[in-house]
Scaffold this active site. Structure first.
Site, mmCIF file in Angstrom:
data_model
loop_
_atom_site.group_PDB
_atom_site.id
_atom_site.type_symbol
_atom_site.label_atom_id
_atom_site.label_comp_id
_atom_site.label_asym_id
_atom_site.label_seq_id
_atom_site.Cartn_x
_atom_site.Cartn_y
_atom_site.Cartn_z
ATOM 1 N N SER A 222 0.771 -1.279 -0.016
ATOM 2 C CA SER A 222 -0.023 -0.193 -0.013
ATOM 3 C C SER A 222 0.823 1.306 -0.042
ATOM 4 C CB SER A 222 -1.049 -0.184 1.113
ATOM 5 O OG SER A 222 -2.107 0.786 1.060
ATOM 6 N N ASP A 248 -0.549 -4.638 -3.707
ATOM 7 C CA ASP A 248 -1.902 -4.165 -3.715
ATOM 8 C C ASP A 248 -2.203 -2.659 -3.547
ATOM 9 O OD1 ASP A 248 -4.642 -5.287 -4.168
ATOM 10 O OD2 ASP A 248 -5.146 -4.441 -2.057
ATOM 11 N N HIS A 386 -6.945 -7.259 1.114
ATOM 12 C CA HIS A 386 -5.920 -6.277 0.851
ATOM 13 C C HIS A 386 -4.614 -6.324 1.547
ATOM 14 C CE1 HIS A 386 -4.133 -2.164 0.453
ATOM 15 N NE2 HIS A 386 -4.140 -1.821 1.559
#
Length: 428
Positions: A222, A248, A386
């Protein structure tokens, strides 16, 4: 036209987000149980629970999956109740060799980073690689604990370095000049986080007395994906950097999710009565699917407080509660800057590039074109949330280790030099 190109073209003509086949080319097939933005999930289908997205723990920009209902924040059904012992914290020592305190001065601040390290093992002919990880906003270095264990299982000579970013985990910040105090807003801009990561890598080499910098593979989840991409774009690590992997995060979906960030932070529990309760919340809401990983990665997200019971103001007894360690709301001035320009930096930086996404992440036009041109490797983990590196550490490790091996320059066999052949009396 390849199957992948046809899939993208068909989706584009239909005006819908592309559906990426799995596995994609250039990656071996392997099979396999947090950063400041929620994973935006679709509504759970009664007949296809495996395709439902899990809600994030407010610690990274999450995967957005389009849904006709528009309920992007629909939370998956909780898991069955389990005993508190099932959610007991696990020690970091089961996953890393040691921890280090790496300090440096930044303007009026002394920043001391908490670093978890397993040193690479080198042979006389080949240095062991060092996998350097950076977590997302609101998370900590221990989000990579189970991934570190899985990488070492596949590659026993590998080293793992995982830091707590400033404002996260056990990293501390001290004001050096009290007459010039901090203004209350901690600088967590992309440039500052990039500087910190490079500094930690270099100072770890000095602390460990490594004669040379080992071959480095950067891994970022992220927000951490944006940080490692920024490091790669700068070129500061020079030839030591072999390649980098981003987990992700895609520029467009990250920026689109910012509008929902403040609301998500307000909706999560403000406190927990115990670490076990915090771990259980992450698992039961679907933020994390892997209980083992949650037991080691969630405790650093929480900090201990003591409050007097409200029903007895004169009592000296205290009850124990935990709240969130990172003040994510205060980082709002930096949110947009974390992700603007990410796609361009990712595609234009030198070195091998791997993007691993959870589910049917929507790629922007620039990333779609780059993938079809073979500028980076792409893999989809449709059954992960996630925090795909926590949900499926073995599968993530396999993809990353295979990616490293394809980019390992020490494995290349170069032809002999003409001058050497002439000295040996050979004809050329």
């Amino acid at each position: 036209m390849s199957e992948l190109q046809r899939a993208f073209a068909k989706a584009k003509l239909a005006g819908l987000p592309p559906v990426l086949p799995e596995p994609l080319v250039d990656l071996d097939e392997q099979g396999e149980e947090r950063d400041a933005f929620p994973e935006l999930s679709t509504e759970r289908s009664d007949d296809d629970s495996s395709s439902a997205s899990s809600a994030s723990s407010a610690s990274s920009t999450g995967t957005i999956r389009p849904t006709s209902s528009g309920r992007l924040f629909a939370r998956p059904m909780g898991s069955p109740n389990r005993s508190p012992a099932h959610f007991a914290p696990l020690p970091w020592t089961s996953y890393f060799e040691r921890d280090l305190k790496i300090s440096h001065i930044d303007s009026n601040l002394k920043v001391t980073h908490q670093v978890y390290l397993t040193s690479p093992l080198s042979s006389p002919t080949k240095p062991g690689p060092l996998f350097v990880t950076h977590h997302g906003a609101g998370s900590s270095g221990l989000t990579f604990a189970t991934l570190a264990k899985s990488i070492r299982a596949l590659l026993p000579n590998a080293g793992i370095l995982s830091l707590d970013a400033r404002g996260h985990g056990s990293t501390t910040i001290e004001t050096l000049n009290e007459s010039d105090p901090m203004d209350g807003i901690l600088d967590v801009s992309l440039d500052t986080l990039t500087d910190d990561l490079v500094t930690v890598i270099q100072k770890t080499k000095e602390a460990m007395n490594w004669p040379t910098m080992p071959p480095i593979i950067l891994i970022g989840h992220s927000l951490g994906g944006s940080v490692v991409t920024s490091v790669a774009a700068r070129g500061t690590l020079g030839p030591s950097l072999l390649c980098y992997a981003v987990l992700d995060i895609v520029e467009r979906t990250a920026i689109e999710s910012l509008a929902s960030m403040a609301g998500y932070l307000k909706s999560r529990p403000a406190t927990f009565p115990s670490l076990e309760a915090g771990i259980a919340w992450h698992v039961r809401t679907g933020s994390l699917k892997n209980v083992e990983s949650a037991r080691v990665s969630v405790p650093p997200l929480l900090t201990l407080l003591y409050n007097k019971p409200k029903d007895d103001a004169n009592s000296t007894a205290a009850r124990q509660i935990y709240n969130w360690r990172s003040d994510l709301a205060s980082t709002e001035p930096f949110w947009n800057g974390w992700f603007v320009g990410l796609s361009d930096r990712f595609l234009s930086s030198r070195g091998g590039k791997l993007l691993i996404l959870a589910g049917t992440e929507r790629l922007d036009k620039e990333m779609m074109i780059g993938q079809m041109q073979g500028k980076y490797a792409l893999q989809i983990f449709p059954d992960a949330g996630h925090f795909l590196h926590e949900d499926q550490p073995e599968k993530t490790a396999q993809s990353i280790v295979d990616f490293y091996k394809r980019n390992d320059r020490s494995a290349m066999v170069l032809p002999p030099k003409v001058s050497d052949m002439l000295q040996q009396g050979k004809k050329v």
